[in-house]
Design a protein around this motif. Structure first.
Motif, mmCIF file in Angstrom:
data_model
loop_
_atom_site.group_PDB
_atom_site.id
_atom_site.type_symbol
_atom_site.label_atom_id
_atom_site.label_comp_id
_atom_site.label_asym_id
_atom_site.label_seq_id
_atom_site.Cartn_x
_atom_site.Cartn_y
_atom_site.Cartn_z
ATOM 1 N N GLY A 101 0.723 -0.344 1.527
ATOM 2 C CA GLY A 101 0.853 -1.756 1.222
ATOM 3 C C GLY A 101 1.226 -2.616 2.410
ATOM 4 N N ARG A 102 1.160 -2.063 3.637
ATOM 5 C CA ARG A 102 1.450 -2.852 4.837
ATOM 6 C C ARG A 102 0.172 -3.534 5.321
ATOM 7 N N THR A 103 0.319 -4.782 5.795
ATOM 8 C CA THR A 103 -0.825 -5.563 6.248
ATOM 9 C C THR A 103 -1.336 -5.013 7.571
ATOM 10 N N SER A 123 3.660 -6.135 8.144
ATOM 11 C CA SER A 123 4.686 -6.423 7.143
ATOM 12 C C SER A 123 4.288 -5.846 5.795
ATOM 13 N N ASP A 124 5.296 -5.646 4.945
ATOM 14 C CA ASP A 124 5.056 -5.233 3.564
ATOM 15 C C ASP A 124 4.513 -6.440 2.809
ATOM 16 N N HIS A 157 3.695 -7.107 -0.280
ATOM 17 C CA HIS A 157 4.319 -7.512 -1.540
ATOM 18 C C HIS A 157 5.680 -8.153 -1.291
ATOM 19 N N ALA A 158 6.462 -7.556 -0.419
ATOM 20 C CA ALA A 158 7.795 -8.089 -0.159
ATOM 21 C C ALA A 158 7.740 -9.443 0.538
ATOM 22 N N LEU A 159 6.670 -9.697 1.313
ATOM 23 C CA LEU A 159 6.600 -10.936 2.079
ATOM 24 C C LEU A 159 6.044 -12.091 1.262
ATOM 25 N N ILE A 160 4.956 -11.882 0.503
ATOM 26 C CA ILE A 160 4.275 -13.021 -0.129
ATOM 27 C C ILE A 160 4.076 -12.869 -1.630
ATOM 28 N N HIS A 161 4.459 -11.741 -2.216
ATOM 29 C CA HIS A 161 4.117 -11.506 -3.620
ATOM 30 C C HIS A 161 5.315 -10.985 -4.404
ATOM 31 N N HIS A 162 6.500 -11.397 -4.020
ATOM 32 C CA HIS A 162 7.726 -10.793 -4.539
ATOM 33 C C HIS A 162 8.167 -11.365 -5.871
ATOM 34 N N HIS A 163 7.728 -12.561 -6.227
ATOM 35 C CA HIS A 163 8.128 -13.180 -7.483
ATOM 36 C C HIS A 163 6.898 -13.743 -8.196
ATOM 37 N N ARG A 164 7.021 -13.890 -9.511
ATOM 38 C CA ARG A 164 5.965 -14.513 -10.297
ATOM 39 C C ARG A 164 6.071 -16.043 -10.180
ATOM 40 N N TYR A 172 8.796 -9.772 -9.292
ATOM 41 C CA TYR A 172 7.479 -9.159 -9.543
ATOM 42 C C TYR A 172 7.536 -7.698 -9.079
ATOM 43 N N PRO A 173 7.775 -6.724 -9.981
ATOM 44 C CA PRO A 173 7.847 -5.315 -9.555
ATOM 45 C C PRO A 173 6.511 -4.873 -8.955
ATOM 46 N N PRO A 174 6.535 -4.104 -7.863
ATOM 47 C CA PRO A 174 5.268 -3.635 -7.264
ATOM 48 C C PRO A 174 4.412 -2.848 -8.249
ATOM 49 N N GLY A 175 5.045 -2.137 -9.203
ATOM 50 C CA GLY A 175 4.256 -1.358 -10.156
ATOM 51 C C GLY A 175 3.397 -2.226 -11.048
#
Length: 793
Positions: free
Chosen positions: A441-443, A464-465, A467-474, A480-483
């Motif tokens: 999941g790293r760019t 960068s990760d 999900h952690a950088l740009i997709h962490h919340h709804r 926003y859980p990665p699963g």
């Protein structure tokens, strides 16, 4: 001697001291050593004591192995009761003075009888010698099982009577499957050496039964199905079938088949054949001279390569004659190097000039190696002479090829660089944001559009990760859980995904509405190595969607206002119309016939106009009321609706002599009154617009199609031209004169509006003179219990 005394007696034999039940009686050590060495079971048994207690026995190793370790205390217990009685009686005869007693006895675990020989073994003792004879088939089975050979015994019909354990293992079938007592896998079959199916009639056993002749060393392949999805195994057998004859009859009574597993040998033979073929092809195709010598270094036998190059015959190069073709200046060094190699067994390598058949000396490199037996002794020498001039030419050619390859690599490198630049330009020019991810999941890459939409630099995004950088919340701010993230789901299962509405988070902390597509990337083996995400900022699209929804809401409100206006206007028009109608009627009653004829005509025109105006207003009110039903839809049985419609048009049916029939047992959600009005109008149209002199016929059918009920209202009337198929559904539209077919042109408009208010549609198919069919489609609901009664035919 008592049993306790025997157990305590010293053991002169040494090794048996740890087994008191098998300690020897006092005897000469030489005798005991001899008895121990015998391969047959031997017991030195003692006569029973005066008290009647059982006599003991000493057993040699073969007896202990055959009878068991506990046979020394009571030797008769080691035999079956019948055998024990026979042996006890024979021993009594020996103790009574008999020199030798022989008996045929049965031993446990043996099919054939054993020979028991008893002789005197000293005072109160007897030697019992057992010769264990066994059934020939049992011995043969044991021998073949030990050798890994399979054996089948079949009758003259080919039915399997017996198979040894090795045979069952080699064939992959147990005895029950061979005899048919248990089912066998139908995929099991035999093949020829060429891999073709081998029918049972062509097996060696069948050939031996037919001909009565021994079939020796026949290769047969057995294909054994694999278990649990594994591939089948082909096992190759060397089969010999021996027919068993009957004296005086040419027809064998059966066949005994012996077979050995030669799968390994066959594979080795095939490998050796391939190696030999490769070696032969290499020898024939190579430009080198291949030679073979004896262990002593003398050329023996044909040397075609040497003869072709030098022109020497076998008689000329045999022994040391080959040295004559070496340049005189190189002979001494060549011979010394060869003798050293032959003497030590080390590889031989040297260079010399060899005379060609045309007399020209060619520089050669000679190399040879010793081929040894398994014990290390040299079997022969094999060597080659390589033309160094050809090698040098080949090296030059190789250098040229290397240079060409380097040029190609450089050209390919330039192409890849150009492709990389093109890809970079393409990514940079793309209006959509694009970034790649690895399996974690790293760019791994991102274009400028992605960086611009998200507010990050490309360097910040890469590594960068994601999900952690740009997709962490709804969008609502919840984590926003990665699963649950579609991107990470694609990284797990390799399935592409499309998301029409989501948010990525900007570097400044606000949400960016996006739609995106996730596509997995795979390696050569098909494993997921990452993903490519292409996304769009849908902020403007959402604004446009919101504006469109607002416009639709305004349009719906405007339509509602127009309907309200039409309803109020038509309602308010009725009051003055009633006044005009009333006074016109009063004038007509009072002054009818008192005025001139023209005045009477004008009064009649006024009355007709009032009636038409009243009909128009009533139709307009009905049209406006269609969308104003406040009650919730309810399940409506179409058969009941059609019964009510039939009652409504009963007078028209009687006046025109028409017929009405229907087939409709479905149930739809709706408003019963409106649906009755809808179908009454459609049926009335079919009865009203009939051809002159032809009785109208109207038929209604219904069929379920993709979650809808499709009703067809068909008539045999005058029909409608194609250019008017839509016009007839507009308000106040007429295709015929009022005198010919009365009406206000509102009926079909009301029908379509009722259909659309129920979530359905109403269309027309017709041709002039061929009648018309109205197609009414309504959404389907769960059926109700069918109404009682029978629909008219």
């Amino acid at each position: 001697m008592s049993r306790e005394a025997r157990a305590a007696a010293p053991d002169a034999a040494g090794p048996d001291v740890e087994r008191p039940e098998t300690r020897p009686f006092p005897a000469q050590a030489e005798l005991l050593g001899l008895l121990r060495a015998l391969p047959d079971p031997v017991l030195l048994i003692e006569q029973a004591g005066p008290g009647g207690e059982a006599g003991g026995a000493w057993l040699n190793p073969a007896a202990r192995e055959r009878l068991g370790e506990g046979a020394g205390l009571d030797w008769t217990a080691a035999f079956v009761p019948e055998t024990a009685q026979v042996l006890a009686a024979a021993a009594a005869q020996v103790w009574a003075g008999a020199a030798e007693v022989r008996r045929s006895v049965r031993l446990a675990g043996s099919q054939a009888p054993a020979l028991a020989t008893l002789t005197p073994g000293g005072p109160g003792r007897a030697l019992l010698h057992l010769r264990d004879s066994r059934h020939p088939l049992e011995v043969a089975e044991e021998l073949m099982d030990g050798l890994g050979l399979g054996m089948l015994v079949q009758d003259q019909e080919g039915r399997v009577l017996h198979a040894n354990a090795a045979g069952q293992l080699l064939l992959g079938l147990d005895l029950a499957q061979m005899t048919g007592e248990a089912p066998a896998d139908t995929r099991w079959h035999t093949v020829t050496p060429a891999g073709e199916p081998l029918p049972a009639a062509e097996l060696p056993t069948a050939a031996a039964l037919r001909s009565g002749q021994v079939q020796r060393d026949v290769p047969v392949g057995v294909v054994i199905p694999g278990a649990a999805g594994r591939p089948p195994e082909t096992r190759w057998l060397n089969v010999t079938a021996l027919p068993r004859g009957v004296p005086g009859s040419p027809q064998p009574k059966g066949v005994t088949t012996v077979f050995a597993d030669v799968t390994g040998e066959r594979a080795l033979q095939e490998q050796l054949a391939r190696s030999e073929q490769r070696y032969r092809s290499l020898v024939e195709a190579t430009s080198q001279i291949v030679w073979i010598t004896s262990p002593e270094g003398e050329m023996l036998g044909p040397q075609p390569g040497w003869t072709a190059f030098t022109g020497q015959t076998p008689g000329e190069y045999s022994g040391a004659g080959w040295l004559a073709m070496i340049h005189p200046e190189d002979r001494a060094a060549t011979l010394a190097a060869w003798q050293e190699a032959v003497g030590t067994g080390r590889p031989y390598q040297t260079e010399y000039r060899l005379r060609r058949a045309d007399g020209v000396y060619v520089p050669m490199q000679a190399r040879g190696v010793a081929v040894t037996h398994a014990g290390g002794n040299v079997r022969e020498w094999v060597g080659v002479n390589q033309d160094l001039s050809a090698v040098r030419a080949a090296e030059e050619h190789l250098r040229a090829l290397n240079a060409e390859l380097e040029d190609r690599v450089q050209a390919r490198t330039r192409e890849l660089a150009d492709l990389t630049r093109f890809s970079t330009l393409l990514l940079g020019a793309a209006g959509e944001g694009i970034f790649g991810l690895d399996a974690a999941g790293r760019t791994t890459f991102a274009n400028r559009a992605a960086a611009g939409v998200l507010g990050y630099g490309v360097e910040r995004l890469i590594g960068s990760d994601q999900h952690a950088l740009i997709h962490h919340h709804r969008a609502d701010g919840q984590p926003y859980p990665p699963g649950d993230c579609p991107v990470h789901q694609t990284l797990r299962d390799g399935q592409p995904r499309r998301c029409e509405a989501d948010v990525f988070w900007h570097a400044q902390g606000h949400a960016v509405p996006v739609s995106y597509v996730v596509t997995p990337t795979r390696d050569a083996a098909g494993a997921v190595t990452g993903a490519v995400v292409m996304f769009q900022d849908i902020t403007e699209r959402q604004r446009a969607q919101a504006a469109l929804e607002a416009a639709v809401a305004n349009l719906e409100r405007s339509n509602h206002d127009l309907e309200q206006f039409a309803y109020i206007a038509s309602h308010d028009l009725q009051e003055p119309l009633r006044t005009v109608g009333s006074y016109a009627e009063l004038l007509s009653r009072r002054y009818q016939g008192q005025l001139d004829p023209r005045a009477d005509q004008y009064l009649a025109f006024m009355g007709d106009a009032v009636e038409r105006m009243r009909g128009l207003i009533q139709d307009l009110l009905g049209f406006a009321r269609v969308g104003r039903v406040g009650a919730a839809p309810q399940p409506v049985a179409l058969a009941e609706v059609l019964r009510q419609a039939e009652q409504n048009v009963q007078s028209a049916l009687e006046e025109t002599g028409g017929q009405l029939s229907w087939e409709a047992d479905q149930t739809v959600p709706g408003h019963p009154g409106l649906l009755v009005q809808l179908l009454t109008n459609l049926i009335s149209n079919g009865l009203k617009f009939h051809r002159e002199g032809v009785a109208p016929q109207v038929r209604v059918t219904a069929r379920t199609e993709e979650g809808q009920v499709h009703l067809r209202v068909s008539d045999n009337g005058i029909g409608i031209a194609a250019e008017y198929h839509e016009r007839v559904f507009a308000i106040f539209q007429r295709l015929n004169s009022r005198e010919t077919y009365p009406g206000n042109g509102m009926g079909l408009a009301i029908c379509r509006k009722i259909a659309e208010s129920h979530g359905g549609s109403l269309t027309l198919s017709s041709e002039p003179g061929q009648g018309s069919t109205f197609h009414l489609r309504l959404p389907l609901s769960p059926p109700l219990a069918p109404p009682q009664g029978k629909a008219p035919a």
